[in-house]
Scaffold this motif. Structure first.
Motif, mmCIF file in Angstrom:
data_model
loop_
_atom_site.group_PDB
_atom_site.id
_atom_site.type_symbol
_atom_site.label_atom_id
_atom_site.label_comp_id
_atom_site.label_asym_id
_atom_site.label_seq_id
_atom_site.Cartn_x
_atom_site.Cartn_y
_atom_site.Cartn_z
ATOM 1 N N LEU A 188 0.899 -1.189 0.073
ATOM 2 C CA LEU A 188 0.027 0.013 -0.073
ATOM 3 C C LEU A 188 0.795 1.215 0.010
ATOM 4 O O LEU A 188 1.783 1.531 0.774
ATOM 5 C CB LEU A 188 -1.042 0.011 1.223
ATOM 6 C CG LEU A 188 -1.603 1.344 1.578
ATOM 7 C CD1 LEU A 188 -2.774 1.360 0.302
ATOM 8 C CD2 LEU A 188 -2.565 1.166 2.749
ATOM 9 N N GLN A 189 0.548 2.089 -0.906
ATOM 10 C CA GLN A 189 1.276 3.477 -0.927
ATOM 11 C C GLN A 189 0.205 4.682 -0.964
ATOM 12 O O GLN A 189 -0.574 4.401 -1.718
ATOM 13 C CB GLN A 189 1.896 3.594 -2.276
ATOM 14 C CG GLN A 189 3.167 2.631 -2.420
ATOM 15 C CD GLN A 189 4.073 2.885 -1.239
ATOM 16 O OE1 GLN A 189 4.894 3.635 -1.012
ATOM 17 N NE2 GLN A 189 4.407 1.477 -0.686
ATOM 18 N N ASN A 190 0.276 5.396 0.157
ATOM 19 C CA ASN A 190 -0.764 6.438 0.150
ATOM 20 C C ASN A 190 0.093 7.606 -0.332
ATOM 21 O O ASN A 190 0.550 8.456 0.464
ATOM 22 C CB ASN A 190 -1.028 6.591 1.659
ATOM 23 C CG ASN A 190 -2.065 7.623 2.004
ATOM 24 O OD1 ASN A 190 -2.914 8.058 1.093
ATOM 25 N ND2 ASN A 190 -2.271 8.018 3.281
ATOM 26 N N LYS A 216 -1.534 12.013 -8.210
ATOM 27 C CA LYS A 216 -2.698 11.116 -8.672
ATOM 28 C C LYS A 216 -3.262 11.644 -9.859
ATOM 29 O O LYS A 216 -3.630 12.681 -10.193
ATOM 30 C CB LYS A 216 -3.757 10.873 -7.662
ATOM 31 C CG LYS A 216 -3.242 10.259 -6.495
ATOM 32 C CD LYS A 216 -4.460 9.971 -5.519
ATOM 33 C CE LYS A 216 -3.941 9.511 -4.279
ATOM 34 N NZ LYS A 216 -4.962 9.006 -3.103
ATOM 35 N N SER A 257 -6.620 4.723 -0.939
ATOM 36 C CA SER A 257 -5.617 4.325 -1.856
ATOM 37 C C SER A 257 -5.974 2.630 -2.008
ATOM 38 O O SER A 257 -5.819 2.241 -3.006
ATOM 39 C CB SER A 257 -4.335 4.489 -1.304
ATOM 40 O OG SER A 257 -4.086 6.092 -1.487
ATOM 41 N N LEU A 258 -6.261 1.872 -1.131
ATOM 42 C CA LEU A 258 -6.471 0.617 -0.970
ATOM 43 C C LEU A 258 -7.592 0.251 -2.002
ATOM 44 O O LEU A 258 -7.545 -0.693 -2.889
ATOM 45 C CB LEU A 258 -6.543 0.107 0.580
ATOM 46 C CG LEU A 258 -6.718 -1.434 0.400
ATOM 47 C CD1 LEU A 258 -5.289 -1.851 -0.016
ATOM 48 C CD2 LEU A 258 -6.865 -1.997 1.960
ATOM 49 N N THR A 275 -8.814 2.061 -4.474
ATOM 50 C CA THR A 275 -8.304 2.560 -5.980
ATOM 51 C C THR A 275 -7.659 1.497 -6.444
ATOM 52 O O THR A 275 -7.637 0.953 -7.604
ATOM 53 C CB THR A 275 -7.529 3.675 -5.686
ATOM 54 O OG1 THR A 275 -8.483 4.762 -5.247
ATOM 55 C CG2 THR A 275 -7.057 4.291 -7.063
ATOM 56 N N TYR A 276 -6.516 0.835 -5.672
ATOM 57 C CA TYR A 276 -5.522 -0.261 -6.189
ATOM 58 C C TYR A 276 -6.448 -1.313 -6.513
ATOM 59 O O TYR A 276 -6.188 -2.155 -7.523
ATOM 60 C CB TYR A 276 -4.609 -0.391 -5.252
ATOM 61 C CG TYR A 276 -3.561 -1.468 -5.576
ATOM 62 C CD1 TYR A 276 -2.626 -1.103 -6.324
ATOM 63 C CD2 TYR A 276 -3.629 -2.826 -5.446
ATOM 64 C CE1 TYR A 276 -1.608 -1.989 -6.991
ATOM 65 C CE2 TYR A 276 -2.805 -3.836 -5.888
ATOM 66 C CZ TYR A 276 -1.739 -3.291 -6.638
ATOM 67 O OH TYR A 276 -0.770 -4.167 -7.269
ATOM 68 N N ARG A 279 -3.377 0.350 -9.632
ATOM 69 C CA ARG A 279 -2.839 1.393 -9.468
ATOM 70 C C ARG A 279 -2.864 2.397 -8.171
ATOM 71 O O ARG A 279 -4.090 2.449 -7.799
ATOM 72 C CB ARG A 279 -2.572 2.389 -10.617
ATOM 73 C CG ARG A 279 -2.224 1.736 -12.064
ATOM 74 C CD ARG A 279 -2.299 2.585 -13.080
ATOM 75 N NE ARG A 279 -1.907 4.000 -13.138
ATOM 76 C CZ ARG A 279 -1.925 5.080 -13.878
ATOM 77 N NH1 ARG A 279 -2.795 4.868 -15.164
ATOM 78 N NH2 ARG A 279 -1.217 6.055 -14.064
ATOM 79 N N TYR A 280 -1.928 2.877 -7.750
ATOM 80 C CA TYR A 280 -2.066 3.896 -6.605
ATOM 81 C C TYR A 280 -1.923 5.309 -6.812
ATOM 82 O O TYR A 280 -2.698 6.261 -6.262
ATOM 83 C CB TYR A 280 -0.890 3.744 -5.406
ATOM 84 C CG TYR A 280 -1.074 2.265 -4.780
ATOM 85 C CD1 TYR A 280 -2.227 2.137 -3.833
ATOM 86 C CD2 TYR A 280 0.054 1.427 -4.960
ATOM 87 C CE1 TYR A 280 -2.114 0.996 -2.954
ATOM 88 C CE2 TYR A 280 0.204 0.152 -4.393
ATOM 89 C CZ TYR A 280 -1.011 -0.136 -3.451
ATOM 90 O OH TYR A 280 -0.989 -1.449 -3.098
ATOM 91 N N ASP A 281 -1.706 5.466 -8.224
ATOM 92 C CA ASP A 281 -1.566 6.935 -8.717
ATOM 93 C C ASP A 281 -2.461 7.413 -9.488
ATOM 94 O O ASP A 281 -2.256 8.255 -10.292
ATOM 95 C CB ASP A 281 -0.087 6.894 -9.074
ATOM 96 C CG ASP A 281 0.137 6.286 -10.550
ATOM 97 O OD1 ASP A 281 -0.818 5.180 -10.706
ATOM 98 O OD2 ASP A 281 0.887 6.328 -11.316
#
Length: 480
Positions: free
Chosen positions: A412-414, A420, A437-438, A440-441, A446-448
């Motif tokens: 996980l990347q916040n 984004k 973020s979770l 979205t992934y 993707r996290y961005d």
């Protein structure tokens, strides 16, 4: 100046606290403030959101404000607009306008040149989730836990407090928030009291302030528990997803029977003992149609609440009927907002009625995961987010677990909202921060990128802001 043309700037009373969710609440970005009142250097910030409320009042949401929305009458709007005119028409200086200008500044409605601002401050609170048991008497359809019969030992719990303190002191936090969670933490109420007594002593001896909240399903609350929590100033959050069958369809007992009657009784028991719980509502396709009735029930009891959209996880993805679509969620939320408009709450709802979005203040990230947040499992392992509690990055034995969490570039990347795709030019980016973020992934890989709920958010944000304006008009002090 006659009473009819007195400029008014109305805000939410300080006593009206912002409702709290069960996630890692986002830390507001403290925007630098002007050090002097030089009228020639002041201007209206770019990105200001403004909406009409009626013929006399408008509501403003500033990208440089950390005190929520502001409601201005026509005369105040006229003075504020003078700072965007060329040549500038500065208001006539007197006690009244000086007071108004200072409030414009404090609400972020005006900004100054960078050379005349004080430096920004760093977030002052570190939050820790303590998973004191994995046991639970319910089997909620969207739960991300396997519910093994494991408890946190007092030795592990005390070591967790010490590791929290080490990171808090290294990173110069002033406050620590503990979330006693599970499973169902009330299964171990004596343990909570023992742990809280230890935490309070250790944290206060270190010169820091302690906040505590207990996250419960509400079925085990007794008069004694409610009285004890109130006396210890431990806040209570209870999960309630609907009335009757709506709640029971998502939060049944392990044996399959419904839990609504017990939760409702637990809420009433807490209230009768002077403990006002915060109600956490998980909204899914199963419950969106019943949301207006639930909110009417909650508002009638004058209880704070927050709305969370269902988030799919590895254990819930096989459950049918939970995943919503944009059209159904938007329609249901707008109907629910009509109920709120008819029963305007005293609590500030800008941070609680649209999932992870927080319109109360500027945020770089949606939540504090990976930044100012630690999640301890029952064995002393530390994860970034409670939904990833089985994928730890650090442990209680690390000297500074927060630094390890921050440096972990796996999983996980916040990310900040400006990184984004689809968010950079959005007028709501300062408050939405791009969504969970979770979630979205899971939807995009993707996290961005922006949240899959982006269309829902942008559709209902204006109505949520209008509701806050109406709430301020109802409860605010009518003074400069």
């Amino acid at each position: 100046m006659t009473p009819q043309n007195i400029p008014l700037l109305l805000t939410s009373p300080e006593s009206h606290r912002v409702m709290e969710g069960d996630c890692a609440c986002s830390s507001s970005l403290d925007i630098p403030r002007p050090t002097s009142l030089n009228l020639d250097s002041l201007r209206i910030p770019d990105g200001m959101i403004r909406l009409p409320l009626d013929d006399n009042f408008q509501i403003y949401l500033s990208p440089h404000g950390q005190r929520g929305a502001s409601v201005l009458n026509r005369d105040a709007v006229s003075i504020l607009n003078g700072f965007d005119s060329r040549p500038r028409h500065s208001p006539q200086k007197n006690t009244q306008t000086s007071s108004l200008l200072n409030r414009f500044l404090s609400q972020g409605l005006l900004e100054a040149d960078a050379s005349q601002t004080a430096p920004a401050s760093h977030p002052d609170m570190l939050t820790a989730w303590l998973h004191i048991t994995d046991r639970c008497n319910l089997r909620c359809s969207y739960c991300y836990l396997p519910h093994v019969r494991e408890d946190m030992s007092i030795e592990t719990a005390q070591a967790a407090i010490q590791s929290i303190l080490r990171s808090a002191q290294i990173h110069r936090y002033k406050r620590i928030k503990l979330k006693y969670a599970g499973g169902e933490p009330l299964i171990r109420f004596p343990f909570i009291l023992q742990l809280h007594e230890y935490a309070k002593l250790q944290i206060e001896e270190a010169g820091l302030n302690l906040e505590a909240v207990l996250l419960s399903n509400g079925t085990l609350i007794t008069d004694e528990i409610a009285q004890t929590l109130a006396s210890l100033n431990i806040r209570l959050m209870i999960s309630l997803d609907g009335l009757g069958d709506d709640h029971d369809s998502q939060r049944p007992h392990a044996g399959g029977q419904g839990s609504f009657a017990e939760v409702s009784a637990g809420i009433d028991r807490a209230l009768s003992n002077g403990l006002v719980p915060n109600i956490s509502v998980t909204v899914s396709a199963k419950t969106i149609d019943g949301l207006p009735d639930l909110l009417e029930w909650i508002l009638r009891k004058d209880i704070p609440f927050n709305l969370n959209f269902y988030r799919e996880n590895e254990l819930s993805m096989q459950q049918a009927g939970l995943q919503y679509n944009d059209e159904g969620m938007i329609a249901g939320l707008l109907k629910a907002f009509k109920v709120i408009e008819s029963n305007l709450p005293r609590c500030n709802s800008l941070g609680s009625i649209i999932d992870r979005a927080n319109l109360h203040g500027l945020h770089v990230r949606t939540c504090d995961v990976g930044e100012n947040y630690l999640v301890f499992d029952q064995n002393g392992q530390i994860a970034k987010c409670q939904m990833l509690i089985r994928k730890p990055s650090a442990s209680i034995h690390d000297q500074d677990p927060l630094s390890i969490i921050r440096m972990d570039k796996t999983g996980l990347q916040n990310l900040p909202v400006v990184e984004k795709e689809g968010c950079k030019t959005c007028e709501w980016k300062h408050w939405c921060a791009g969504g969970c973020s979770l979630a979205t992934y899971r939807a995009t890989g993707r996290y961005d990128v922006k949240s899959p709920n982006c269309n829902i958010y942008k559709t209902v944000f204006p109505e949520a802001l209008r509701l806050e304006g109406l709430r301020i008009l109802k409860y605010a002090n009518r003074s400069l």
